[in-house]
Scaffold this active site. Structure first.
Site, short mmCIF file in Angstrom:
data_model
loop_
_atom_site.label_atom_id
_atom_site.label_comp_id
_atom_site.label_asym_id
_atom_site.label_seq_id
_atom_site.Cartn_x
_atom_site.Cartn_y
_atom_site.Cartn_z
N HIS A 81 58.81 21.20 38.66
CA HIS A 81 59.24 21.40 37.28
C HIS A 81 60.58 22.14 37.23
O HIS A 81 60.84 23.01 38.07
CB HIS A 81 58.18 22.12 36.46
CG HIS A 81 57.83 23.51 36.89
ND1 HIS A 81 58.48 24.64 36.42
CD2 HIS A 81 56.88 23.97 37.74
CE1 HIS A 81 57.94 25.72 36.95
NE2 HIS A 81 56.97 25.35 37.76
N ASP A 83 61.74 23.86 34.48
CA ASP A 83 61.82 25.01 33.57
C ASP A 83 61.43 26.31 34.27
O ASP A 83 60.72 26.31 35.27
CB ASP A 83 60.94 24.80 32.34
CG ASP A 83 59.45 24.75 32.66
OD1 ASP A 83 59.08 24.03 33.62
OD2 ASP A 83 58.65 25.41 31.95
N ASP A 144 60.52 29.66 41.10
CA ASP A 144 59.44 28.94 40.45
C ASP A 144 60.04 28.19 39.27
O ASP A 144 60.24 28.76 38.20
CB ASP A 144 58.37 29.93 39.99
CG ASP A 144 57.21 29.29 39.25
OD1 ASP A 144 57.08 28.07 39.29
OD2 ASP A 144 56.44 30.04 38.61
N GLU A 178 56.53 22.96 32.23
CA GLU A 178 55.30 23.28 32.97
C GLU A 178 54.84 24.69 32.67
O GLU A 178 53.63 24.96 32.58
CB GLU A 178 55.54 23.09 34.48
CG GLU A 178 54.28 23.20 35.33
CD GLU A 178 53.97 24.60 35.85
OE1 GLU A 178 52.94 24.78 36.51
OE2 GLU A 178 54.78 25.53 35.59
N GLU A 179 55.79 25.60 32.53
CA GLU A 179 55.44 27.01 32.34
C GLU A 179 54.74 27.28 31.01
O GLU A 179 54.11 28.32 30.86
CB GLU A 179 56.69 27.88 32.44
CG GLU A 179 57.36 27.89 33.82
CD GLU A 179 56.54 28.63 34.87
OE1 GLU A 179 55.44 29.11 34.55
OE2 GLU A 179 57.01 28.72 36.01
N ASP A 201 55.19 23.62 44.46
CA ASP A 201 55.19 24.75 43.52
C ASP A 201 54.33 25.89 44.06
O ASP A 201 53.80 26.69 43.29
CB ASP A 201 54.67 24.28 42.15
CG ASP A 201 54.99 25.24 41.01
OD1 ASP A 201 55.81 26.16 41.22
OD2 ASP A 201 54.42 25.08 39.92
N HIS A 384 58.21 34.91 38.05
CA HIS A 384 58.18 35.33 36.64
C HIS A 384 58.72 36.74 36.42
O HIS A 384 58.55 37.29 35.34
CB HIS A 384 56.78 35.23 36.02
CG HIS A 384 56.22 33.85 35.96
ND1 HIS A 384 55.12 33.52 35.18
CD2 HIS A 384 56.60 32.69 36.56
CE1 HIS A 384 54.85 32.24 35.33
NE2 HIS A 384 55.73 31.71 36.16
#
Length: 414
Positions: A81, A83, A144, A178-179, A201, A384
């Site tokens: 992903h 994002d 990520d 995705e997040e 991932d 994150h």
């Protein structure tokens, strides 16, 4: 086999593009800026000679590395992903390459209070001697999942440069959002046309994930009774106080993400909004076993009933919405999908470790959409947040794994 990796250079280029998704947006993708990276990826794929690379209206990148084998090899998809998480700023990311990490604390220059240490991040002890990439201290890094994106892009580059590597058709899929749980909402499965897939991932080197949390969302609406505060005696029932009581009744030392680990599930309040007359509380419910989800939800509703009972006149509604399910339910029917990864890692000199994810991926939902899709490591760690980092050598080892993996699929084909 690989003369020169491109994964680190690609990664450091990609993370500088802000692709943060927005859970409050109703558009698809949730932010147009995600397409800035996607357009770059399409152009780079076209430049490699992958002629069908394209970006669709929903923000998905599709591409095919053509087969070099005459066998009827099942089509395999690799997915990541673009994002980054809304939890921490992804604007103005400044990637820093720390060559030959010696184990010392890494002080991030734009905010020296941000220190990445082995004490706080034990996996770093295994990466002494590696080249470590971090952000500068004011943003997340975006490993990520731009580490996964860069790994797949390097795989495509290596395969296009070395047609002597025998493999079937390889499908590439890059997803937005995705997040925020919408990563595969608009995937065209017919166009994808793959037999099996792998998300890139995952975390530490050698990690393979074929099991994840099952997930529901629970919403509790508390209905109070409004009245003028000057004349509210015996009439006003403040929904905010009911909600506060409900939250206070949640267990302090269990039942929550901050107090559970391993295979324990939890219930987690994520959003509260309202006024005296009405308050809405949103929760996420997680467990590896679907039956335990129902137990957690029943316990949560019992707490809601207890809270409401303390305020005569208050009422509540309790609703549950399915979010995703444990991919293992589907992957057990495709044992080769995992076995081939284990063999590929063995050939790449990597210790294979099967793990369960206390979260979800695009692969979980894809598995229930007909594409068995476990997860392979990328090296992304501490995601994150501002301490996010990745080892260049971990990303390179992931590229090695994928190159071996596509050959395993070709060798096993009839």
């Amino acid at each position: 086999m690989i003369q020169q990796y491109t994964v680190a250079e690609r990664f450091m280029r990609y993370v500088q593009i802000d692709t943060q998704s927005d859970p409050q947006s109703n558009t698809q993708p949730s932010t147009e800026k995600q397409k800035d990276l996607s357009r770059l990826l399409v152009q780079e794929l076209l430049d490699m000679g992958i002629s069908d690379a394209h970006l669709d209206a929903y923000g998905y990148v599709y591409a095919t590395v053509p087969a070099t084998s005459s066998k009827q090899v099942p089509v395999v998809c690799f997915c990541s992903h673009v994002d980054t998480a809304p939890d921490c700023s992804g604007s103005g990311v400044k990637p820093i390459l720390h060559k030959h990490f010696d184990g010392s604390d890494i002080v991030l220059p734009d905010d020296p209070a941000q220190v990445i240490s082995i004490k706080e991040h034990p996996y770093l002890a295994q990466r002494i001697g590696d080249d470590i990439i971090t952000a500068s201290g004011t943003t997340l890094l975006g490993a990520d999942d731009k580490a996964g994106v860069a790994i797949i892009m390097d795989l495509a580059y290596q395969l296009m440069q070395q047609p002597q590597i025998k493999h079937g058709a390889i499908r590439i899929l890059f997803t937005p959002d995705e997040e925020i749980g919408r990563g595969v909402d608009k995937v065209d499965m017919a166009k994808l046309g793959a037999y099996a897939g792998y998300t890139l991932d995952g975390g530490p080197r050698g990690y393979f994930t074929d099991e994840n949390f099952s997930a529901d969302g629970a919403t509790i609406v508390i209905n109070g009774i409004s009245a003028h505060p000057g004349y509210a005696k015996g009439a006003l029932v403040n929904a905010m106080k009911v909600a506060g009581t409900l939250l206070d009744l949640l267990p302090k030392h269990a039942f929550s993400p901050e107090t559970t680990g391993g295979r324990e599930g939890f219930v987690h309040p994520v959003h509260v909004e309202g006024v005296a007359e009405k308050v809405t509380l949103q929760f996420i419910v997680r467990d590896f076993e679907e039956a335990k989800l129902k137990e957690h939800e029943a316990r949560l509703e019992a707490i809601a009933k207890e809270a409401v009972a303390q305020y005569p006149g208050a009422t509540y509604t309790f609703t549950v919405k399915e979010q995703y399910r444990n991919m293992k339910e589907k992957l057990v029917n495709y044992p080769a999908v995992a076995a081939y990864v284990q063999l590929a890692m063995q050939r790449a000199g990597i210790a294979f470790e099967k793990h369960s994810a206390r979260g979800g991926t695009d692969g979980a939902r894809l598995s229930f959409m007909g594409l068995p899709c476990p997860d392979i490591f990328t090296g992304e760690m501490a995601f994150h947040g501002k301490h996010e980092y990745v080892s260049v050598q971990d990303m390179q080892k992931s590229v090695d794994t994928l190159i071996e993996l596509v050959q395993v699929w070709e060798e096993k084909a009839v």
